[in-house]
Design a protein around this motif. Structure first.
Motif, mmCIF file in Angstrom:
data_model
loop_
_atom_site.group_PDB
_atom_site.id
_atom_site.type_symbol
_atom_site.label_atom_id
_atom_site.label_comp_id
_atom_site.label_asym_id
_atom_site.label_seq_id
_atom_site.Cartn_x
_atom_site.Cartn_y
_atom_site.Cartn_z
ATOM 1 N N ALA A 21 33.997 17.609 34.852
ATOM 2 C CA ALA A 21 33.525 18.267 36.076
ATOM 3 C C ALA A 21 33.295 17.227 37.172
ATOM 4 C CB ALA A 21 32.248 19.057 35.805
ATOM 5 N N ALA A 22 32.748 16.066 36.820
ATOM 6 C CA ALA A 22 32.511 15.019 37.809
ATOM 7 C C ALA A 22 33.827 14.528 38.410
ATOM 8 C CB ALA A 22 31.736 13.858 37.186
ATOM 9 N N PHE A 23 34.866 14.369 37.586
ATOM 10 C CA PHE A 23 36.182 13.963 38.098
ATOM 11 C C PHE A 23 36.687 14.979 39.116
ATOM 12 C CE2 PHE A 23 40.760 14.719 37.864
ATOM 13 C CZ PHE A 23 41.244 13.507 38.345
ATOM 14 N N THR A 28 38.005 17.208 44.460
ATOM 15 C CA THR A 28 38.144 18.423 45.279
ATOM 16 C C THR A 28 37.013 18.651 46.263
ATOM 17 O OG1 THR A 28 36.950 19.820 43.701
ATOM 18 C CG2 THR A 28 39.353 19.614 43.394
ATOM 19 N N GLY A 29 35.855 18.054 46.037
ATOM 20 C CA GLY A 29 34.697 18.312 46.885
ATOM 21 C C GLY A 29 33.986 19.609 46.554
ATOM 22 N N PHE A 40 28.853 23.120 28.780
ATOM 23 C CA PHE A 40 29.670 23.816 29.766
ATOM 24 C C PHE A 40 29.252 23.359 31.157
ATOM 25 C CE2 PHE A 40 30.607 27.157 32.800
ATOM 26 C CZ PHE A 40 31.930 27.428 32.510
ATOM 27 N N ALA A 41 30.223 22.932 31.925
ATOM 28 C CA ALA A 41 29.966 22.558 33.317
ATOM 29 C C ALA A 41 30.961 23.322 34.174
ATOM 30 C CB ALA A 41 30.122 21.054 33.501
ATOM 31 N N ALA A 42 30.605 23.552 35.417
ATOM 32 C CA ALA A 42 31.495 24.298 36.304
ATOM 33 C C ALA A 42 31.336 23.823 37.737
ATOM 34 C CB ALA A 42 31.201 25.797 36.214
ATOM 35 N N ILE A 51 35.772 26.786 38.562
ATOM 36 C CA ILE A 51 36.535 25.985 37.605
ATOM 37 C C ILE A 51 35.537 25.523 36.558
ATOM 38 C CG2 ILE A 51 37.973 23.971 37.206
ATOM 39 C CD1 ILE A 51 38.836 24.103 40.118
ATOM 40 N N GLY A 52 35.734 25.958 35.317
ATOM 41 C CA GLY A 52 34.812 25.634 34.229
ATOM 42 C C GLY A 52 35.397 24.624 33.269
ATOM 43 N N PHE A 53 34.513 23.932 32.574
ATOM 44 C CA PHE A 53 34.897 22.905 31.603
ATOM 45 C C PHE A 53 34.021 23.108 30.377
ATOM 46 C CE2 PHE A 53 35.051 21.551 35.979
ATOM 47 C CZ PHE A 53 36.384 21.224 36.134
ATOM 48 N N GLN A 54 34.646 23.461 29.246
ATOM 49 C CA GLN A 54 33.852 23.760 28.057
ATOM 50 C C GLN A 54 34.135 22.758 26.944
ATOM 51 O OE1 GLN A 54 34.749 27.765 26.924
ATOM 52 N NE2 GLN A 54 36.770 27.277 26.152
ATOM 53 N N ARG A 55 33.050 22.362 26.270
ATOM 54 C CA ARG A 55 33.151 21.413 25.170
ATOM 55 C C ARG A 55 33.834 22.091 23.985
ATOM 56 N NH1 ARG A 55 30.596 16.937 24.684
ATOM 57 N NH2 ARG A 55 28.951 17.563 26.134
#
Length: 123
Positions: A21-23, A28-29, A40-42, A51-55
């Motif tokens: 998510a940090a990348f 993208t801002g 889970f981060a979004a 845009i979600g990111f799941q472990r």
């Protein structure tokens, strides 16, 4: 008649949701979603999809362009200047695979978790 559906989220599997998510936030801002946590981060934008990111345990990154671990999907981002955007994203932690089928029209990069994404010229 098909159902009327609105895309509300795209979620990527990865080993480290916070890092991925940090990348994408730097690239993208987009703003961090307040419900983000360790698994889970979004990222969110006004009126646009999350845009979600799941472990995922034992996550294996796609191997592009080989299909031994298929990419399954990819994201496209329109940029004003391919060279400048590529340089900035490589500095943020993206990688550039050797295979580049887009010529001068688009570039394929991979995010830190190995997901391919494309940079495209404005249409």
């Amino acid at each position: 008649m098909p159902p009327q559906m609105k895309l509300t989220a795209i979620t990527l599997d990865c080993a480290d949701p916070e890092a991925l998510a940090a990348f994408y936030q730097r690239a993208t801002g987009l703003e961090p979603h307040p419900a983000s946590d360790r698994d889970f981060a979004a990222l969110t934008q006004q009126g646009g999809p999350v845009i979600g990111f799941q472990r995922v345990d034992d996550y294996r990154p796609p191997l592009w362009p080989a299909q031994t671990v298929p990419q399954q999907f990819h994201l496209d981002f329109e940029v004003d200047n391919l060279d400048d955007a590529e340089a900035e994203l490589l500095e943020l932690g993206a990688a550039k695979p050797e295979g580049q089928p887009g010529g001068a029209r688009w570039r394929v990069l991979t995010d830190p978790a190995g997901h391919p994404f494309c940079l495209t010229r404005p249409r």
